[in-house]
Design an enzyme around this catalytic site. Structure first.
Site, PDB file in Angstrom:
ATOM      1  N   HIS A 562       0.831  -1.205   0.000  1.00 27.06           N
ATOM      2  CA  HIS A 562       0.000   0.000   0.000  1.00 27.06           C
ATOM      3  C   HIS A 562       0.871   1.263   0.000  1.00 27.06           C
ATOM      4  CE1 HIS A 562      -3.656   2.323   1.313  1.00 27.06           C
ATOM      5  NE2 HIS A 562      -2.737   3.086   1.886  1.00 27.06           N
ATOM      6  N   GLU A 563       1.894   1.289   0.871  1.00 27.52           N
ATOM      7  CA  GLU A 563       2.746   2.474   0.956  1.00 27.52           C
ATOM      8  C   GLU A 563       3.594   2.637  -0.302  1.00 27.52           C
ATOM      9  OE1 GLU A 563       2.252   4.671   3.169  1.00 27.52           O
ATOM     10  OE2 GLU A 563       0.852   3.393   4.257  1.00 27.52           O
ATOM     11  N   HIS A 566       1.678   4.471  -2.776  1.00 26.31           N
ATOM     12  CA  HIS A 566       1.751   5.925  -2.602  1.00 26.31           C
ATOM     13  C   HIS A 566       3.040   6.473  -3.194  1.00 26.31           C
ATOM     14  CE1 HIS A 566      -1.879   6.278  -0.378  1.00 26.31           C
ATOM     15  NE2 HIS A 566      -1.438   5.755   0.763  1.00 26.31           N
ATOM     16  N   HIS A 572      -5.356   6.968  -2.277  1.00 27.45           N
ATOM     17  CA  HIS A 572      -6.361   6.056  -1.736  1.00 27.45           C
ATOM     18  C   HIS A 572      -7.555   6.016  -2.689  1.00 27.45           C
ATOM     19  CE1 HIS A 572      -4.593   6.973   2.463  1.00 27.45           C
ATOM     20  NE2 HIS A 572      -4.195   5.775   2.091  1.00 27.45           N
TER      21      HIS A 572
END
Length: 1627
Positions: A562-563, A566, A572
């Site tokens: 997930h990071e 980014h 998101h």
């Protein structure tokens, strides 16, 4: 949340930090906390960058995403044509004038008859960023007008915002000599600095029009008729580059043309193509190519001439400025670019990315932060997740053995400066921070004194309140500091900010994605990533921070995935619903889109939730009641690992795009970045086609070489670099916000003109609980910026993103200095700045290497985001760089000799073509031996159409075609119509339709400016005819909501406060001081009354702000009630306010079981002082009234035309004959039966007046109106009344009185007579009212003359001609004061005796005077002993009478004379008989103290002081005591008393009192009650709206009553010079 995006020079696209950081809070002022020493800075009282200062310090911050291409594209330079196919000869460079803005304005001296009735101005220009507002590019002025400086016309740049340094635009203003006021039209957006622009302005006697790059961007029909009369021809002067008032322009001007006709848009577009080169036409009055400037132009008196330069302004034809969407940040957010990555699988070929895990160990290499098993398991999960998306990961583990680091708590998201700040910060609440230094604990009061300095760390005293047990808990000799040291100022503390860890390790972020480990507080933050557009993305401060408790643990491995998403540019999936600022946010996602939300059109809108399925409805979803097919299984959702399993194709495209745009250094491959868009066809002939293409996506023009500056070099071998090292003498903020380091690297402020933590500010270092420091004159505060590579500069660019409201654009930056390697400092002087356009400065003739700059400011709140230094062409740093090459690939293939050519520029001409054949072209970037992936293909059929040929190919998706490849002119380079433009014809002619005065069918529902407020068919809207409100004064009167709302007002959301300018268009409760009103709930209301009670169908409320506060997510609601004719209230309920839903239309649902009612008023109430309402309307049914309908009796029927009950009749009823004077009628039939229509058109000079039931509906000057026969009556009563010119005034003829015996309507005449001493010049003194409602040009003038000046007392006239009459306005007469007299106001040292008076524009002379010379009073020890014949004036004699013994002693007479030079001819002496000393002063008022070091003898002085150091000694009148001093009394301060020769103290101590002194906070924008008195200059103006710098009174303390101690008391303030309207109510 759009970034500040620029197109600087050839175009600058911004890159900036991600969303989520709070903006700068409003500064409060409280007593500072005691007991905390200041944080150590980089030097005494200085604030330095994170790197050691030095010209060759650490590597500079990275360029923005997109590299040098986005940083700056230098002025378009004509490139050397490619050898193959470049058959056309490059045109020679043209001349351009460069104006520096410092007095180089030119005046036309050629004997030309300037256009009087119509004109066209055309000019190519390139404006610098930062101008004086207004900056006059060119203008026609009247040098003879005494009353109006705006007569004539001006084209220039000015700001249109209430804030005078925001939103600068090109403008065109015009005021004819017959007009009453000036008309100004503005371009549709802010001007772009450093870009060549083709500007044109036309006037045809009826319409003003402004064109930018051929597109019509503004128009107005307010001015009519000729500009000036032949009588005033000699008074007109044409100016260039500025005005006589020094409103000077900075930038280039090239190809200046002036016509005496209004050119059409088609002609203007044609002129643009020829770059201003015209053949001689009789309508062409002036055409300048600057071959001989001095022949036709002359500088102003004491001015200089602009520089003449050779310019290659128009080389490339392709505009390469690619804007991200409103909610995007970089090139990868551009819809065209990301479409290429979505559509081309070749752009998503396998990529290997390096990442580095930073694992801390004890010194003995034990106790790692994470185990090897965790690392391997996480790596396996990461590889599996990205494998299917052609992204693989190469692991590197860095093992750091350091017990000091390992044993400390690494905090992920806690600002250490908040620990112990008396506020509980949850992100800092951890056992090893002492629970936020005790802020998150309810502390008892232990016996601290007993335990202090007892040699033991007492944990119950280990809090900030007790100075962490007096420092004993941070003493490594006493305790284990890794467990007990919580003091944020101690070097032994038990915790580190993760950025401190990064600063210690200094790991290169340009070769690997660095993974750090840190823990969070009770919030248990799983991870934090750096966005690819962050300044830190490729630096040691970048990377990803993960919680080691979750890393590599089953069920938590998707956190890292997930990071990483980014870090590779993914938002998101719930960004468009749960991460917007308000429901009015333009980034709110209502459907999947490339332009809103997460910028992916394959992720449906979703709110933030953690469930593995579609969420249910929530309270924070802006009206969404349900969500379907949400991407809950997406890695970028918040669902758990057992649910998330994929990225969408759009997300994969974004990640690959950012790997090419930003992270090429993370990849082992040396393959160059591709050209992301297809080549563009720019032209063709019968046997050739010309292609140009965009630079590679990473913006590099040269091959990258380790240790070189080639990645910063642009075409032309120009080096561009941002500052890499920053420092300031101002102290440093511990948090780093507003510190100098924020000004390093590329600009990253998202919302310019609003305070941002991402900037440097002089006020940064100050504790927010104290008063901000001032930047004292003359130098002020300064920021020093250094650049990595010293170079000879060509230009400097500075982003100043915030300026206090009390500074205009010219005073904030008072100097900029260049720091040369030679040691010389070169001052550039003060600069005008805009907060939303960067300041650009052309550096002339510097001629030596510069390594840094210093920026000086007097504004302590000024904010600087970044600075950029650009070298001259062919800088040595770029000479050794190898340029990237390009290869053009064609299908069918090119001949071998052509295909093998590598192109150094981005242009290619293919001459091997067959008519009708289909060709595809790709471009490949070549760096060394490596080739990029091919660009997207362009398909071209030779002989057929293409985007740019002027013919719209709808089958290819074209919406327009204006024959160019420029954005911003209405038709984009991809032939798509731009927002708010409409394009017609072929080639397309585009115009900005919103506000052009023409209501077109497609904008009837959307354009209030052109069509008014839209009313659906069958309804009638009544706007308020009167109003009353709950809170108002002269700053916010309630009457502004009467009538239709102002068309120019745009609804604003998330405001901090409301400016005074809003009150001109909307009402808001300005008497409430926000945010202090939040202490108590207040209900605000307005009541709107309507002239015609009706049965309501709906209530309409127009908003200017929706009540949402910047720091709050709460939406405001309003309560609405209808008031009927019986004063009964009917509740319409609560309604949510949102700018997205503006105007708010509230339907009225009638209870059919109850009778209908007529509504006469609407009451609107709300609780937020940030709601501003501009209009309220009552919507009813047109020609239908249910109340009247229900009252019809038997034999009656309801008549819609009459809106009443009429007797029913079956026979046909004709209308009477329609007779309208001064009109022509055009009827559909000669009969006047039911339904017949007639069109009424008034004759020239008459205006239509339309009535219904004897009530004037409207008056219009439009051509006609149609009336209809309905049931025997015409539905409208129409009259044609003559236009009224009103009584003439001084704007028509100055210094004249008018007589209008015939009236002032169309055709009537008025005569005028000149008022003494003016004299008539001309024969015809008549004015005629013309058909356009204005008076005719006068054929005579009243020439003002002054009579001989009156004598001036005590002065001699020196100018002989002034003894006669008839002096022209502006002429001077010189006088000289007689001996012993001087000019008032001159200094005491040099008393001027000569002065001039001037003949003024009202025929009188300026006043002059000579006042007597005065001498200083004799020493105070002689006070009360002497008598003077004429005070202390010249020739006065002062005498002290002594006994005869003085003369016998040889002392002479005690007489002094005041001489003409203001000095005494001698001095007094103390008479022999004057002996003794003054008595000891013992009658002292309380608190007063006298110190008499020299005793009490004659002439001795005693210093006065007060026992209270905060008090001052003053003299009060006899009838005033200290307790009842009125605020308006300004008593005299006393510093000492003296013993006079009469043995009396002067002044007498009994008259001296001690009063409270002034706090040192005057003029700090806070109203301090203690200073709100004349003695303290009314707190420096802080207590009155008209005098406080911020124009908003902020009381201190906040409990101070704005109607009491903090009221506006200054009698000189504007509030006391006009009628107080408080409490006045309309209703």
């Amino acid at each position: 949340m759009r970034l500040w995006s620029w197109v600087l020079h050839l175009g600058l696209l911004s890159a900036a930090l991600g969303c989520g950081l709070a903006e700068r809070p409003r500064r409060a002022r409280r007593d500072p906390r005691a007991g905390r020493p200041p944080r150590p800075a980089a030097g005494p009282a200085t604030c330095a960058t994170r790197a050691a200062r030095g010209r060759r310090a650490s590597p500079p911050p990275p360029p923005p995403p997109g590299g040098a291409w986005e940083a700056v594209r230098v002025p378009r330079r004509r490139q050397q044509r490619e050898a193959r196919g470049a058959t056309e000869e490059p045109s020679p460079p043209s001349r351009a004038l460069y104006f520096s803005g410092r007095g180089e304005q030119l005046r036309l001296r050629a004997d030309l008859e300037l256009p009087r009735d119509a004109f066209t101005l055309q000019v190519w220009l390139r404006a610098e960023g930062g101008q004086r507002s207004p900056a006059v590019i060119t203008g026609l002025y009247d040098k003879c007008s005494y009353i109006s400086r705006d007569r004539g016309w001006v084209v220039g740049i000015h700001t249109i915002s209430d804030q005078d340094n925001k939103d600068p635009r090109y403008f065109f203003s015009l005021k004819t000599d017959r007009a009453r006021q000036v008309t100004t039209i503005n371009a549709h957006r802010s001007y772009l600095p450093g870009q060549w622009v083709y500007l044109a302005a036309t006037y045809d006697g009826q319409f003003m029009k402004l064109y930018v790059n051929g597109a019509q961007v503004a128009t107005s029909g307010e001015q009519v008729g000729g500009i000036f009369s032949p009588l005033t021809q000699k008074c007109k002067v044409l100016m260039l580059g500025g005005s006589a008032l020094n409103h000077n322009y900075r930038g280039y001007i090239e190809h200046f043309s002036l016509w005496k006709v209004a050119r059409t848009q088609r002609e203007i577009l044609s002129d643009m193509e020829t770059h201003g080169a015209h053949t001689a036409l009789p309508q062409l009055l002036l055409q300048e190519n600057w071959d001989n400037v001095k022949h036709a132009w002359s500088p102003m008196k004491d001015g200089s001439s602009p520089k003449v330069e050779f310019s290659n302004a128009h080389g490339f034809l392709l505009d390469t400025s690619l804007e991200p969407p409103l909610c995007g940040q970089t090139l990868c957010d551009n819809t065209e670019v990301i479409a290429s990555y979505n559509q081309l699988s070749s752009f998503r070929q396998p990529k290997v990315v390096r990442y580095r895990v930073v694992n801390l160990y004890e010194d003995d290499h034990k106790n790692p932060t994470v185990t090897r098993e965790q690392v391997d398991f996480q790596h396996h999960q990461l590889a599996e997740a990205f494998k299917q998306y052609n992204i693989s990961w190469e692991l590197d583990v860095l093992e750091v053995s350091n017990s000091s680091l390992r044993r400390r708590l690494i905090l992920a998201n806690c600002d250490i400066s908040k620990i112990g700040d008396e506020n509980c910060d949850p992100e800092c609440n951890h056992t090893l921070t002492g629970h936020d230094g005790g802020d998150c604990r309810h502390l008892r009061h232990p016996a601290f004194v007993k335990k202090q300095h007892n040699g033991v760390c007492d944990m119950d005293c280990n809090y900030e309140r007790f100075n962490f047990d007096g420092g004993e808990c941070c003493d490594p000799e006493i305790t284990n500091v890794t467990q007990t040291c919580f003091d944020p100022d101690s070097p032994h503390r038990a915790y580190l900010d993760v950025n401190e860890l990064k600063n210690i390790l200094k790991l290169d972020g340009s070769t690997h994605l660095n993974i750090f480990f840190a823990k969070s507080s009770e919030e248990e933050l799983a991870g934090v990533a750096t966005w690819p557009w962050d300044k830190e993305a490729l630096m040691h401060l970048g990377g990803i921070v993960l919680n080691p408790s979750f890393y590599g643990m089953p069920g938590h491995t998707h956190t890292m995935i997930h990071e990483i998403g980014h870090s590779l540019g993914l938002y998101h999936v719930f960004r468009g619903i749960s991460e917007i600022q308000s429901c009015s946010d333009p980034c709110m996602e209502t459907e999947p889109s490339f332009e809103t939300g997460d910028l992916c059109n394959d992720t449906n809108p979703a709110p933030k939730h953690k469930s593995c399925g579609d969420p249910g409805p929530g309270n924070d979803t802006c009206g969404f009641h349900s969500f379907f097919n949400t991407p809950y299984n997406n890695f970028m959702s918040y669902a758990d690992d057992d649910c998330t399993d994929s990225f969408t194709p759009n997300q994969v495209a974004r990640m690959h795009c950012y790997l090419d745009l930003v992270y090429q250094g993370w990849q082992p491959s040396r393959k160059p970045a591709p050209v992301a868009l297809a080549p563009q066809v720019l032209g063709h002939t019968t046997d050739s086609v010309t292609l140009e293409w965009f630079p590679p996506i990473d913006g590099h023009f040269f091959e990258r070489e380790l240790g070189s500056a080639c990645h910063l070099c642009l075409e032309g071998r120009i080096l561009v670099q941002y500052a890499s090292n920053a420092s300031s003498p101002m102290p440093c903020s511990p948090s780093g916000h507003w510190s100098p380091r924020e000004a390093e690297g590329h600009p990253d402020v998202e919302q310019p003109c609003k305070s941002s933590v991402r900037t440097w500010s002089p006020n940064s270092a100050v504790n927010p609980h104290t008063v901000p420091p001032a930047c004292p004159e003359p130098q002020g505060c300064y920021l020093e910026l250094e650049f990595l590579y010293p170079l000879v500069p060509e230009s400097l660019t500075i982003w100043v993103t915030f300026v206090s409201t009390d500074w205009d654009s010219s005073g904030a930056v008072n100097d900029i200095k260049l720091l040369a390697v030679s040691g010389k400092n070169i001052s550039l002087g003060p600069q005008n700045v805009f907060c939303d356009v960067p300041l650009t400065i052309r550096l002339w003739d510097v001629g030596e290497e510069v390594y840094g700059i210093q920026i000086y400011t007097l504004d302590e709140h000024l904010e600087i985001d970044a600075a950029m230094l650009t070298s001259t062409a062919d800088t040595p740093l770029c000479l050794q760089c190898k340029p990237l090459k390009y290869k053009v690939v064609r299908d069918p293939p090119l001949q071998m000799d052509v295909a093998s050519i590598l192109h150094l520029n981005r242009k290619f001409v293919d001459m091997d073509l067959n008519l009708g054949s289909v060709y595809q072209y790709w471009v490949i970037t070549i760096s060394g031996t490596e080739e990029s992936e091919p660009s997207p293909a362009v398909t071209y059929i030779h002989g057929s159409g293409y985007c740019g040929d002027g013919i719209i190919q709808k089958d290819q998706g074209e919406q327009c075609d204006d024959m160019n490849k420029i954005n911003g002119d209405g038709c984009s380079l991809f032939c798509r119509q731009e927002v708010s433009f409409n394009c017609i014809d072929e080639p397309s002619r585009c115009y900005f339709h919103d506000g052009d005065g023409v209501c077109e069918e497609f904008e009837q529902k959307t354009s209030i400016k052109d069509c008014g407020v839209y009313t659906p068919q069958g309804f009638l809207d009544q706007w308020a005819s009167n109003a009353s409100v709950s809170h108002q004064d002269q700053q916010c009167p309630g009457w502004v909501i009467i009538g239709q709302p102002a068309a120019s007002q745009v609804c604003r959301t998330k405001v901090i406060d409301l400016s005074e300018g809003i009150s001109q268009h909307a009402w808001y409760p300005c008497t409430i001081s926000y945010p202090y009103s939040q202490l108590a709930q207040t209900t605000f209301w307005l009541r709107a009354y309507f002239s015609q009670p009706m049965v309501a169908a709906a209530v309409i409320v127009h908003l200017v702000t929706d009540g949402t506060y910047y720091g709050d997510q709460k939406q405001e609601t309003i309560s609405v009630q209808l008031l009927d004719t019986k004063d009964q209230s009917h509740d319409l309920g609560l309604h949510v306010l949102s700018c997205r839903n503006n105007p708010l239309i509230i339907p009225v649902v009638h209870d059919l079981s109850q009778p209908f009612y007529h509504s006469q008023a609407v009451r609107v109430s709300f609780s937020s002082p940030l709601v501003a309402i501009s209009g309220v309307a009552l919507r009813s049914f047109d020609n239908f009234d249910p109340v009247t309908l229900s009252s019809c009796q038997r034999g009656e029927t309801y008549s819609p035309a009459e809106q009443s009950c009429v007797h029913f009749a079956c026979e046909k009823t004709d209308c009477p004959e329609l007779a309208v004077e001064n009109a022509s009628l055009n009827c559909s039939s000669s009969d006047r039966y039911h339904g017949a229509q007639c069109t009424v058109s008034c004759r020239t000079g008459y205006v239509l007046q339309i009535r219904r039931d004897d009530e004037l509906i409207k008056s219009q000057t439009g051509p006609s109106v149609t009336v209809t026969c309905t049931e025997g009556k015409w539905n409208k009563q129409v009259a044609c009344e003559p236009v009224d010119c009103s009584i003439p005034d001084h704007h028509q003829v100055y210094a004249a009185s008018f007589s209008c015996p015939e009236g002032t309507t169309f055709g009537s005449q008025c005569s005028f007579q000149c008022r003494h001493p003016a004299q008539l010049k001309g024969n015809n003194s008549l004015l005629t009212c013309m058909e356009d409602g204005l008076w005719s040009f006068p054929e005579a003038l009243c020439e003002l003359m002054c009579l001989a000046p009156p004598p001036v007392p005590n002065a001699d006239l020196q100018t002989a001609r002034c003894r006669e009459n008839k002096h022209k306005v502006g002429s001077f007469c010189k006088y000289k004061c007689k001996p012993g007299y001087h000019v008032p106001g001159s200094s005491r040292k040099s008393k001027k005796r000569a002065f001039k008076t001037q003949c003024t524009q009202d025929g009188s002379w300026q006043e002059g005077a000579c006042v007597p010379v005065t001498c200083d009073p004799p020493p105070p020890k002689f006070h009360g002993l002497y008598q003077c014949t004429n005070g202390f004036q010249f020739n006065s004699e002062c005498r002290i009478k002594c006994e005869d013994s003085d003369a016998s002693q040889g002392l002479g007479s005690n007489v002094i004379h005041c001489r003409k030079d203001g000095t005494w001819n001698g001095s007094f002496h103390v008479c022999q008989e004057m002996q003794g000393q003054c008595s000891v002063p013992n009658e002292l008022n309380s608190n007063l103290k006298l110190q008499c070091p020299d005793g009490y003898a004659i002439g001795s002085e005693c210093a006065t002081s007060c026992l209270d150091h905060n008090s001052e000694s003053i003299i009060l009148p006899m009838n005033v005591t200290v307790r009842d001093i009125p605020h308006w009394l300004n008593p005299t301060r006393v510093e000492r008393v003296v013993c006079t020769a009469g043995l009396k103290w002067y002044p007498h101590p009994a008259l001296i009192h001690c009063v409270k002194g002034c706090e040192p906070f005057m003029g700090d924008n806070y109203c301090d009650a203690i200073n709100n008195r004349a003695f303290c200059n009314y707190d420096g103006g802080d207590c009155c709206t008209s005098t406080v710098k911020t124009k908003k009174v902020t009381p201190f303390p906040m409990s101070c009553d704005l109607q009491g101690d903090c009221a506006c008391r200054d009698p000189q303030a504007q509030e006391h010079s006009r009628k107080d309207l408080r409490g006045y109510s309309h209703g």
